[in-house]
Design an enzyme around this catalytic site. Sequence first.
Site, PDB file in Angstrom:
ATOM      1  N   CYS A 145      16.961 -55.000  28.492  1.00  0.00           N
ATOM      2  CA  CYS A 145      16.402 -55.233  29.831  1.00  0.00           C
ATOM      3  C   CYS A 145      17.198 -56.319  30.570  1.00  0.00           C
ATOM      4  CB  CYS A 145      14.930 -55.636  29.713  1.00  0.00           C
ATOM      5  SG  CYS A 145      14.140 -55.845  31.322  1.00  0.00           S
ATOM      6  N   CYS A 181      12.724 -62.881  31.042  1.00  0.00           N
ATOM      7  CA  CYS A 181      11.402 -63.370  30.628  1.00  0.00           C
ATOM      8  C   CYS A 181      11.524 -64.086  29.268  1.00  0.00           C
ATOM      9  CB  CYS A 181      10.428 -62.205  30.540  1.00  0.00           C
ATOM     10  SG  CYS A 181      10.510 -61.124  32.007  1.00  0.00           S
ATOM     11  N   CYS A 218      10.298 -62.706  25.869  1.00  0.00           N
ATOM     12  CA  CYS A 218      10.427 -61.273  25.567  1.00  0.00           C
ATOM     13  C   CYS A 218      11.650 -60.945  24.712  1.00  0.00           C
ATOM     14  CB  CYS A 218      10.478 -60.474  26.853  1.00  0.00           C
ATOM     15  SG  CYS A 218      10.456 -58.685  26.531  1.00  0.00           S
ATOM     16  N   CYS A 274      -0.764 -46.011  25.752  1.00  0.00           N
ATOM     17  CA  CYS A 274      -0.011 -46.850  26.685  1.00  0.00           C
ATOM     18  C   CYS A 274       1.472 -46.811  26.318  1.00  0.00           C
ATOM     19  CB  CYS A 274      -0.555 -48.275  26.619  1.00  0.00           C
ATOM     20  SG  CYS A 274       0.340 -49.404  27.703  1.00  0.00           S
ATOM     21  N   CYS A 293      -1.655 -44.853  30.184  1.00  0.00           N
ATOM     22  CA  CYS A 293      -1.223 -46.083  30.846  1.00  0.00           C
ATOM     23  C   CYS A 293       0.287 -46.175  30.662  1.00  0.00           C
ATOM     24  CB  CYS A 293      -1.922 -47.274  30.196  1.00  0.00           C
ATOM     25  SG  CYS A 293      -1.407 -48.867  30.878  1.00  0.00           S
ATOM     26  N   CYS A 330      -4.112 -52.651  35.044  1.00  0.00           N
ATOM     27  CA  CYS A 330      -4.256 -53.402  33.803  1.00  0.00           C
ATOM     28  C   CYS A 330      -3.339 -54.601  33.988  1.00  0.00           C
ATOM     29  CB  CYS A 330      -3.825 -52.532  32.630  1.00  0.00           C
ATOM     30  SG  CYS A 330      -3.760 -53.441  31.081  1.00  0.00           S
ATOM     31  N   ARG A 343      -8.937 -57.389  27.228  1.00  0.00           N
ATOM     32  CA  ARG A 343      -8.262 -56.863  26.034  1.00  0.00           C
ATOM     33  C   ARG A 343      -7.639 -57.994  25.219  1.00  0.00           C
ATOM     34  NH1 ARG A 343      -7.167 -51.789  25.064  1.00  0.00           N
ATOM     35  NH2 ARG A 343      -7.485 -51.269  27.248  1.00  0.00           N
TER      36      ARG A 343
HETATM   37  N1  SAM Z   1       9.178 -54.373  31.510  1.00  0.00           N
HETATM   38  C1  SAM Z   1       7.841 -54.189  31.885  1.00  0.00           C
HETATM   39  C2  SAM Z   1       7.229 -55.437  32.470  1.00  0.00           C
HETATM   40  O1  SAM Z   1       7.790 -56.513  32.276  1.00  0.00           O
HETATM   41  O2  SAM Z   1       6.193 -55.310  33.127  1.00  0.00           O
HETATM   42  C3  SAM Z   1       6.957 -53.671  30.771  1.00  0.00           C
HETATM   43  C4  SAM Z   1       7.095 -54.191  29.355  1.00  0.00           C
HETATM   44  S1  SAM Z   1       6.672 -55.911  29.092  1.00  0.00           S
HETATM   45  C5  SAM Z   1       7.290 -56.124  27.426  1.00  0.00           C
HETATM   46  C6  SAM Z   1       4.892 -55.938  28.933  1.00  0.00           C
HETATM   47  C7  SAM Z   1       4.204 -57.254  28.699  1.00  0.00           C
HETATM   48  O3  SAM Z   1       4.251 -57.593  27.328  1.00  0.00           O
HETATM   49  C8  SAM Z   1       4.741 -58.504  29.368  1.00  0.00           C
HETATM   50  O4  SAM Z   1       4.353 -58.603  30.702  1.00  0.00           O
HETATM   51  C9  SAM Z   1       4.107 -59.611  28.533  1.00  0.00           C
HETATM   52  O5  SAM Z   1       2.874 -60.002  29.092  1.00  0.00           O
HETATM   53  C10 SAM Z   1       3.899 -58.948  27.179  1.00  0.00           C
HETATM   54  N2  SAM Z   1       4.769 -59.571  26.149  1.00  0.00           N
HETATM   55  C11 SAM Z   1       6.078 -59.334  25.947  1.00  0.00           C
HETATM   56  N3  SAM Z   1       6.567 -60.077  24.935  1.00  0.00           N
HETATM   57  C12 SAM Z   1       5.528 -60.826  24.480  1.00  0.00           C
HETATM   58  C13 SAM Z   1       5.411 -61.806  23.442  1.00  0.00           C
HETATM   59  N4  SAM Z   1       6.457 -62.176  22.705  1.00  0.00           N
HETATM   60  N5  SAM Z   1       4.201 -62.356  23.231  1.00  0.00           N
HETATM   61  C14 SAM Z   1       3.143 -61.981  23.995  1.00  0.00           C
HETATM   62  N6  SAM Z   1       3.204 -61.076  24.982  1.00  0.00           N
HETATM   63  C15 SAM Z   1       4.378 -60.499  25.246  1.00  0.00           C
HETATM   64  C1  DTB Z   2       0.197 -56.297  27.225  1.00  0.00           C
HETATM   65  O1  DTB Z   2      -0.350 -57.125  27.987  1.00  0.00           O
HETATM   66  N1  DTB Z   2       0.529 -56.541  25.977  1.00  0.00           N
HETATM   67  C2  DTB Z   2       1.196 -55.401  25.381  1.00  0.00           C
HETATM   68  C3  DTB Z   2       1.084 -54.331  26.501  1.00  0.00           C
HETATM   69  N2  DTB Z   2       0.500 -55.055  27.594  1.00  0.00           N
HETATM   70  C4  DTB Z   2       2.273 -53.579  26.933  1.00  0.00           C
HETATM   71  C5  DTB Z   2       2.577 -55.728  24.928  1.00  0.00           C
HETATM   72  C6  DTB Z   2       2.666 -56.919  23.989  1.00  0.00           C
HETATM   73  C7  DTB Z   2       4.074 -57.061  23.553  1.00  0.00           C
HETATM   74  C8  DTB Z   2       4.229 -58.059  22.443  1.00  0.00           C
HETATM   75  C9  DTB Z   2       5.653 -58.235  22.028  1.00  0.00           C
HETATM   76  C10 DTB Z   2       6.333 -56.996  21.522  1.00  0.00           C
HETATM   77  O2  DTB Z   2       5.733 -56.148  20.844  1.00  0.00           O
HETATM   78  O3  DTB Z   2       7.544 -56.866  21.785  1.00  0.00           O
HETATM   79 FE1  SF4 Z   3      12.169 -56.868  30.679  1.00  0.00          FE
HETATM   80 FE2  SF4 Z   3      10.676 -57.920  28.750  1.00  0.00          FE
HETATM   81 FE3  SF4 Z   3      10.668 -59.014  31.185  1.00  0.00          FE
HETATM   82 FE4  SF4 Z   3       9.524 -56.587  30.815  1.00  0.00          FE
HETATM   83  S1  SF4 Z   3       8.845 -58.533  29.939  1.00  0.00           S
HETATM   84  S2  SF4 Z   3      10.884 -57.212  32.480  1.00  0.00           S
HETATM   85  S3  SF4 Z   3      10.878 -55.752  29.209  1.00  0.00           S
HETATM   86  S4  SF4 Z   3      12.438 -58.896  29.753  1.00  0.00           S
END
Ligand code: SAM
Ligand code: DTB
Ligand code: SF4
Length: 317
Positions: A59, A63, A66, A104, A136, A196, A268
């Site tokens: 990506c 973030c 992430c 989802c 979702c 959501c 959730r």
């Molecule tokens: N790229 C899209 C976005 O950013 O909306 C969708 C995927 S993103 C991985 C979905 C959500 O996962 C993020 O907004 C964040 O709230 C959650 N998330 C990602 N990595 C995480 C982590 N290490 N711990 C907790 N929540 C996480």
């Molecule tokens: C949300 O709020 N939490 C989920 C879902 N929406 C997409 C994702 C959590 C991701 C946790 C880190 C990972 O699995 O990479």
């Molecule tokens: Fe990309 Fe992860 Fe940020 Fe979603 S949360 S925009 S997958 S870096």
Amino acid sequence: MPATEDGELRHDWTVEEILDLHETPILELVGRANATHRRFRPQGVIHKSALISVKTGGCSEDCAYCPQSARHHAIDLTPTRLMNPAAVVETAKAALAAGADRFCMGAAWRRPPKGAEFDAVLEMVRGVSALGLETCVTLGELDAGQATRLAEAGLTAYNHNLDTGPDYYERIVTTHSHADRLRTLGVARAAGLQLCCGGIIGMGETKRDRAALLRELTALDPHPEGVPINALTPIPGTPLGDRPPPDPLDMARMIATTRLVLPTSFVRLSAGRATMGREAHILCFLAGADAVFLGDTLLTAPNASADHDAALFAALA
Ligand code: SAM
Ligand code: DTB
Ligand code: SF4
């Protein structure tokens, strides 16, 4: 101002009011949240979503939490291309058999590409929805045309988190803004999709930042139907990889506050369950959580195992 009665549906909460609630002694806070839960939500029902990453890693965004950002070097992450829709629908069938109410699908994009890949996502939504599951997706930023096509394909809800309060957001993400996130939420809502939308605790934010996140969510009218509360899952190789996971009591406090200010939404209990025991889960349910993600993996990180969840739901029955 007259004192607000618990359970009132409001869009004008101030950060100060929410912070006051959040700082209530925990037994009183959980008790009040539980009473509100009982007034507004069916009892003993935990909504279950299965989660799948249909396109992992690579990506463009930064973030800090992430593992899927191409700017970090998360250990154990192999980027993938978009999955084949038929394979996604097969996974959804297994999720249905395992007791999921919703399926989802997440993709590591800033925004979905136009053309064949977006068409493939629409095919996934149509295929999953035809199984009778709620659907979702979480694909990043949307334009109005994409949101309408997703709605027409039968999508139930769009997941797009605000993650943290607006002031702290720029410490966590610099490649897009809080305002960008709010714009996509507006576009998804205008297309008739459920929202959501929630956030993460444990990223170094203050309690005021947590209250400020909740204030943003309460200002959405209507309130989001689903509100994921994630505990930071620290992933080695990301900038937040060395942080300790948040205390489960902080999760319970955040969930209870969420329940009080968003009384009719699904709350959730999301990332973080893998390191929480049965009793911590039950405390979060008492505090007003009524939804979880099922399955051994979230998008890339471990989730509570199927065995753990079988024991948990047996204990609740
Ligand atoms: N790229 C899209 C976005 O950013 O909306 C969708 C995927 S993103 C991985 C979905 C959500 O996962 C993020 O907004 C964040 O709230 C959650 N998330 C990602 N990595 C995480 C982590 N290490 N711990 C907790 N929540 C996480
Ligand atoms: C949300 O709020 N939490 C989920 C879902 N929406 C997409 C994702 C959590 C991701 C946790 C880190 C990972 O699995 O990479
Ligand atoms: Fe990309 Fe992860 Fe940020 Fe979603 S949360 S925009 S997958 S870096």
